[in-house]
Design an enzyme around this catalytic site. Structure first.
Site, PDB file in Angstrom:
ATOM      1  N   GLY A   1      -6.060  -3.825   7.427  1.00  0.00           N
ATOM      2  CA  GLY A   1      -7.049  -2.757   7.478  1.00  0.00           C
ATOM      3  C   GLY A   1      -8.153  -2.935   8.508  1.00  0.00           C
TER       4      GLY A   1
ATOM      5  N   ARG B   1     -14.794  -6.495  -0.451  1.00  0.00           N
ATOM      6  CA  ARG B   1     -14.207  -6.061   0.833  1.00  0.00           C
ATOM      7  C   ARG B   1     -13.600  -4.661   0.685  1.00  0.00           C
ATOM      8  NH1 ARG B   1      -8.748  -4.444   2.440  1.00  0.00           N
ATOM      9  NH2 ARG B   1      -8.442  -5.016   4.602  1.00  0.00           N
ATOM     10  N   VAL B   2     -13.861  -3.807   1.668  1.00  0.00           N
ATOM     11  CA  VAL B   2     -13.254  -2.473   1.679  1.00  0.00           C
ATOM     12  C   VAL B   2     -12.370  -2.381   2.917  1.00  0.00           C
ATOM     13  CG1 VAL B   2     -13.712   0.005   1.874  1.00  0.00           C
ATOM     14  CG2 VAL B   2     -15.181  -1.418   0.426  1.00  0.00           C
ATOM     15  N   GLY B   3     -11.133  -1.896   2.723  1.00  0.00           N
ATOM     16  CA  GLY B   3     -10.195  -1.793   3.845  1.00  0.00           C
ATOM     17  C   GLY B   3     -10.215  -0.422   4.500  1.00  0.00           C
ATOM     18  N   ASP B   4      -9.147  -0.127   5.210  1.00  0.00           N
ATOM     19  CA  ASP B   4      -9.050   1.138   5.961  1.00  0.00           C
ATOM     20  C   ASP B   4      -8.617   2.310   5.089  1.00  0.00           C
ATOM     21  OD1 ASP B   4      -6.553  -0.294   5.710  1.00  0.00           O
ATOM     22  OD2 ASP B   4      -5.658   1.289   6.922  1.00  0.00           O
TER      23      ASP B   4
ATOM     24  N   THR C   1      -0.690   1.751   6.930  1.00  0.00           N
ATOM     25  CA  THR C   1      -0.614   0.555   6.105  1.00  0.00           C
ATOM     26  C   THR C   1      -0.545  -0.670   7.001  1.00  0.00           C
ATOM     27  OG1 THR C   1       0.668  -0.705   4.491  1.00  0.00           O
ATOM     28  CG2 THR C   1       1.919   0.830   5.861  1.00  0.00           C
ATOM     29  N   GLY C   2      -1.290  -1.705   6.639  1.00  0.00           N
ATOM     30  CA  GLY C   2      -1.302  -2.919   7.462  1.00  0.00           C
ATOM     31  C   GLY C   2      -2.656  -3.585   7.337  1.00  0.00           C
TER      32      GLY C   2
ATOM     33  N   THR D   1       0.861  -1.191   0.000  1.00  0.00           N
ATOM     34  CA  THR D   1       0.000   0.000   0.000  1.00  0.00           C
ATOM     35  C   THR D   1       0.889   1.231   0.000  1.00  0.00           C
ATOM     36  OG1 THR D   1      -1.770  -1.102   1.177  1.00  0.00           O
ATOM     37  CG2 THR D   1      -1.637   1.281   1.487  1.00  0.00           C
TER      38      THR D   1
HETATM   39  N1  ASP Z   1      -4.329  -1.429   4.783  1.00  0.00           N
HETATM   40  C1  ASP Z   1      -4.558  -2.070   3.516  1.00  0.00           C
HETATM   41  C2  ASP Z   1      -5.898  -2.757   3.559  1.00  0.00           C
HETATM   42  O1  ASP Z   1      -6.207  -3.399   4.536  1.00  0.00           O
HETATM   43  C3  ASP Z   1      -3.509  -3.069   3.158  1.00  0.00           C
HETATM   44  C4  ASP Z   1      -2.074  -2.679   3.440  1.00  0.00           C
HETATM   45  O2  ASP Z   1      -1.811  -1.595   3.896  1.00  0.00           O
HETATM   46  O3  ASP Z   1      -1.176  -3.515   3.180  1.00  0.00           O
HETATM   47  O4  ASP Z   1      -6.611  -2.706   2.592  1.00  0.00           O
END
Ligand code: ASP
Length: 320
Positions: free
Chosen positions: A241, A215-218, A238-239, A187
């Site tokens: 979500g 699916r929707v992330g953060d 990032t991580g 990300t």
């Molecule tokens: N945070 C992002 C999500 O969950 C993925 C990522 O940052 O690696 O969509």
């Protein structure tokens, strides 16, 4: 008399220091956090990442140096990383379990507190630009799915077929993820501070490898993956979500600065500690109005870097 002269000199020095702080400008970026280790990297790949991070930083810095806005810098910097197949954003985005690519992005202006985001888009070449259009051309904050793609097209943004985003490497990741060895990083995000002292932040992603379609992330959620306020700081995360959404991670950093008078480094470190306690993995980048920067993460590595007008240009990958 001597005492008054000393006091005057001290006050003068404080005033100079404050003015100097207000002239600080620059930007901080990330290109994803995860199991990124030197052992898993080859020298060519490492150089490619460091060069692309540097190119992205220089692109944003040039805009700021010419007196451009932090929003312009954030958008341009993220577009460089979206166009690179190295990162999980734009070209090179990870695959959903259905073998498609669905992208999320958001942007926020710390001066006006305006924000825009898109979720689950499939055909916008640069989702960060679509997020900015939502912010500037609609009265909404978040558009999702087909409506967001259609809006981006109407706004004259570049539209591409979904296969444009696909790379062989990400397809192999999907295959590995289906066998339970997911790779989940790449990300991209940026926080910038311009010469006027305005902060802005943005984040763009393909999400998590093998995520359920829909699916929707953060990353497109203001307060979770992205936040910016001139009162406190700009943040991009990032991580995993789901943890970032449940923890309102980006806003938590700003809130701790506002309500507990923490520094940006203390507040950012604290959310990563909370994330770790809750079992989540990832990192954040954050910057305050004086150009103080934090880049904590609890994973093995995080592609990251910053460029300040002090001349300090730094790019890093691993934990150091
Ligand atoms: N945070 C992002 C999500 O969950 C993925 C990522 O940052 O690696 O969509």
């Amino acid at each position: 008399m001597k005492k008054y002269i000393i006091i005057t000199i001290v006050l003068f020095l404080f005033a100079c220091n404050d003015r100097a702080n207000q002239n600080v400008f620059g930007l901080v970026i990330h290109g994803g956090a995860g199991t990124i280790t030197k052992e898993n990297m080859n020298p060519e790949k490492e150089t490619a990442y460091l060069n692309k991070l540097t190119e992205a930083l220089k692109t944003g810095y040039k805009i700021l140096d010419k007196g451009g806005s932090s929003i312009d810098a954030v958008e341009a910097t993220i577009r460089i990383m979206e166009d690179s197949p190295l990162f999980n954003a734009g070209k090179g985005a990870v695959f959903t379990s259905a073998g498609t690519n669905e992208l999320d992005a958001s942007i926020m202006d710390g001066n006006t507190m305006q924000a825009g985001a898109v979720a689950g888009v499939k055909t916008v070449k640069n989702p960060i630009s679509a997020a900015r259009k939502v912010m500037e051309e609609t009265w909404h904050v978040l558009l999702a799915g087909d409506g967001a793609d259609a809006f981006a097209g109407e706004q004259g943004l570049d539209i591409v077929p979904n296969v444009y985003f696909q790379t062989e490497e990400r397809f192999k990741s999907l295959m590995r993820a289906k066998e339970k060895e997911a790779e989940k990083h790449g990300t991209v995000g940026c926080v910038a501070l311009d010469k006027k002292g305005n902060l802005a932040a943005g984040t763009s992603t393909g999400g998590l490898t093998n995520k359920m379609w829909g699916r929707v992330g953060d990353s497109p959620i203001i307060g979770a993956g992205t936040y910016a306020s001139n009162e406190t700081c700009g943040v991009s995360g990032t991580g995993q979500g789901e943890y970032y959404i449940r923890g309102s991670v980006a806003y938590d950093i700003a809130a701790q600065m506002e309500y507990e008078q923490k520094t940006v480094q203390e507040a950012a470190q604290s959310v990563i500690e909370k994330l770790t306690k809750r079992g989540g993995a990832g990192g954040v980048i954050a910057m305050d109005r004086k150009g103080n920067i934090a880049m904590p993460f609890n994973t093995k590595g995080m592609y990251r870097g910053y460029y300040l007008n002090s001349g300090d240009l730094t790019v890093r990958i691993y934990k150091e």
